[in-house]
Design an enzyme around this catalytic site. Structure first.
Site, PDB file in Angstrom:
ATOM      1  CB  SER A   1      65.331 -18.800  -0.418  1.00  0.00           C
ATOM      2  OG  SER A   1      65.564 -17.730  -1.156  1.00  0.00           O
TER       3      SER A   1
ATOM      4  CG  HIS B   1      62.301 -21.187   1.420  1.00  0.00           C
ATOM      5  ND1 HIS B   1      62.643 -22.034   0.578  1.00  0.00           N
ATOM      6  CD2 HIS B   1      62.542 -20.137   0.607  1.00  0.00           C
ATOM      7  CE1 HIS B   1      62.750 -21.729  -0.952  1.00  0.00           C
ATOM      8  NE2 HIS B   1      62.564 -20.457  -0.783  1.00  0.00           N
TER       9      HIS B   1
ATOM     10  CE  LYS C   1      59.451 -21.063  -2.028  1.00  0.00           C
ATOM     11  NZ  LYS C   1      59.052 -19.916  -1.839  1.00  0.00           N
TER      12      LYS C   1
HETATM   13  C1  PLP Z   1      58.774 -18.586  -2.550  1.00  0.00           C
HETATM   14  C2  PLP Z   1      58.454 -17.170  -1.800  1.00  0.00           C
HETATM   15  C3  PLP Z   1      57.462 -16.296  -1.809  1.00  0.00           C
HETATM   16  C4  PLP Z   1      56.457 -16.567  -3.068  1.00  0.00           C
HETATM   17  O1  PLP Z   1      55.726 -17.335  -2.579  1.00  0.00           O
HETATM   18  P1  PLP Z   1      54.547 -17.659  -3.813  1.00  0.00           P
HETATM   19  O2  PLP Z   1      53.440 -18.262  -2.967  1.00  0.00           O
HETATM   20  O3  PLP Z   1      55.014 -18.561  -4.942  1.00  0.00           O
HETATM   21  O4  PLP Z   1      54.215 -16.412  -4.408  1.00  0.00           O
HETATM   22  C5  PLP Z   1      57.464 -15.346  -0.909  1.00  0.00           C
HETATM   23  N1  PLP Z   1      58.423 -15.266   0.169  1.00  0.00           N
HETATM   24  C6  PLP Z   1      59.371 -16.238   0.261  1.00  0.00           C
HETATM   25  C7  PLP Z   1      60.541 -15.974   1.340  1.00  0.00           C
HETATM   26  C8  PLP Z   1      59.297 -17.134  -0.757  1.00  0.00           C
HETATM   27  O5  PLP Z   1      60.590 -18.239  -0.439  1.00  0.00           O
END
Ligand code: PLP
Length: 414
Positions: free
Chosen positions: A190, A218, A249
């Site tokens: 990310s 992502h 996301k």
């Molecule tokens: C955003 C993200 C998470 C967390 O996701 P949530 O559902 O908001 O807990 C976990 N791993 C990665 C790689 C992320 O980018």
């Protein structure tokens, strides 16, 4: 009274230290639904400013999509507001199982189990599936939630240098004596927006008899020609043993996550993963919304195609203007500034120009690697990106960081 004056002074000193380092985080209040244009109050008490949003994970523009809202409303009416239970007591409705099956089909795996979040999926998976006799070998830049999940597991922990396949191979050889070896990586990283070398990772896994774990938070919904994620992008569909991902996301952006993959590993999560056993079910309204999201993205690639176009267009605009970018082909486009203070000032100046983007610096990225991370959405229109570029150029000139100010050759903007 246990929270004494001394305790208060201690914590106040720590907080002051965070401020002195210039890394104190302040929330911005958004007075609108999540979108490509939002109304932001910052700092608290200031007039509300309308700005282009360049920092959300709303990759497919579905966070406030009318059909998702309608489906969520229907879910609310038909299945209620809350489950008031964890999954295995009385927190599983027909739609929870339906969503798991739909995710399994979409990701091309064997089975899926929902978690309250992907953070929880990562926190629960390793402990549920690995023991002292096994080893976890993770890329050094994996997400914090994977680091935490590994900490909770008794298997041996090791890492390999970021995307360094020789180093990974060396680690696999070193750990040949372990019962199971698991290679652990993010699909898209990310902070830099680069993708894991999954084809190489899968082939090493086959050679050294290891399992592969990919967190595709992502990527799910938009990376790969039909949005199946980095496994599709790398041509290894069906070869990843465990995929964790988020509904928070691209897939509507509310909350929720899952573990998807080999049937027995998913079953182990249902039996043993603590966030599955001890934290509440994903709310019906979110499950109903997520089902609609899967309808929308399974029927057409229109949204991920527009996102790809937007990302390429934005990257080209910045590059032509002379900005120093991290190379990549994802909708994460980091503008490198290197200096933490500059990154913060740059973000503040952009905001004054009506562009909302955030500066990232240590400890989120390595020292001396500060940046503004921009993220594209299918909800962005070309005119919004053109507007954002003008702001970036104006602020870039102000801080004298554009290639042209440094006397370098810069190609003309198309
Ligand atoms: C955003 C993200 C998470 C967390 O996701 P949530 O559902 O908001 O807990 C976990 N791993 C990665 C790689 C992320 O980018």
């Amino acid at each position: 009274m246990s929270f004494s004056d001394e305790s208060r002074l201690h914590y106040q000193t720590v907080i002051d230290g965070i401020k002195a380092e210039g890394v104190f985080k302040q929330e911005r209040y958004i007075h609108a639904p999540q979108s490509s244009e939002i109304e932001v109050e910052f700092p608290a008490g200031s007039p509300i400013r309308r700005c282009i949003n360049m920092c959300s994970n709303n990759y497919l523009g579905l966070s406030s999509h009318p059909e998702v809202l309608a489906a969520a409303r229907k879910g609310l009416e038909e299945r209620g507001y809350g489950m008031s239970s964890v999954r295995f007591i009385c927190g599983t409705q027909d739609i929870h199982r339906e969503l798991e099956n739909r995710l399994t089909t979409f990701l091309g795996t064997e089975d899926t189990v929902l978690f309250p979040s992907c953070m929880d999926a990562n926190a629960g998976f390793f402990e549920a599936c690995l023991t002292e006799q096994d080893v976890m070998i993770a890329d050094r830049l994996v997400h914090a939630s994977i680091v935490d999940g590994m900490r909770l597991c008794k298997a041996v922990r090791d890492t390999f240098k970021h995307s360094d396949m020789d180093h990974l191979e060396q680690k696999l050889q070193e750990h040949h004596d372990k019962h199971f070896r698991m290679i652990i990586t993010d699909g898209v990283f990310s902070m830099d927006g680069d993708t894991a070398k999954l084809a190489e990772i899968v082939s090493l896994a086959e050679r050294y008899n290891a399992m592969v774990f990919v967190d595709d938070s992502h990527a799910t919904g938009f990376i790969g020609k039909t949005g199946r994620g980095t496994q599709e992008h790398a041509g290894v569909l069906g070869k990843i043993d465990v995929i964790t991902t988020t509904l928070g996301k691209a897939l509507g952006g509310a909350s929720g996550g899952c573990v998807s993959g080999r049937r027995e590993l998913v079953e182990m999560c249902r039996q043993r993963a603590r966030p599955y056993l001890f934290s509440n079910s994903v709310a019906p309204v979110i499950v109903a919304g997520a089902l609609k999201v899967l309808d929308l993205i399974s029927g057409t690639t229109e949204r991920r195609d527009k996102l790809e176009w937007n990302a390429r267009y934005w990257r080209g605009l910045l590059q032509n203007a002379g900005f120093d970018l991290r190379q990549g082909d994802t909708p994460i486009v980091p503008v490198m500034l290197y200096d933490a203070k500059l990154a913060q000032e740059f973000a503040r100046d952009l905001f004054a120009e009506g562009v909302y983007a955030i500066g990232f610096f240590f400890p989120v990225v390595a020292k001396g690697q500060a940046r503004i991370r921009t993220q594209l959405s299918a909800a962005h229109e070309k005119h919004q990106l053109d507007f954002a570029l003008e702001a970036f150029v104006k602020i870039g000139k102000k801080h004298r960081i554009l290639g042209v100010d440094k006397g370098e050759f810069v190609t003309q903007s198309a």
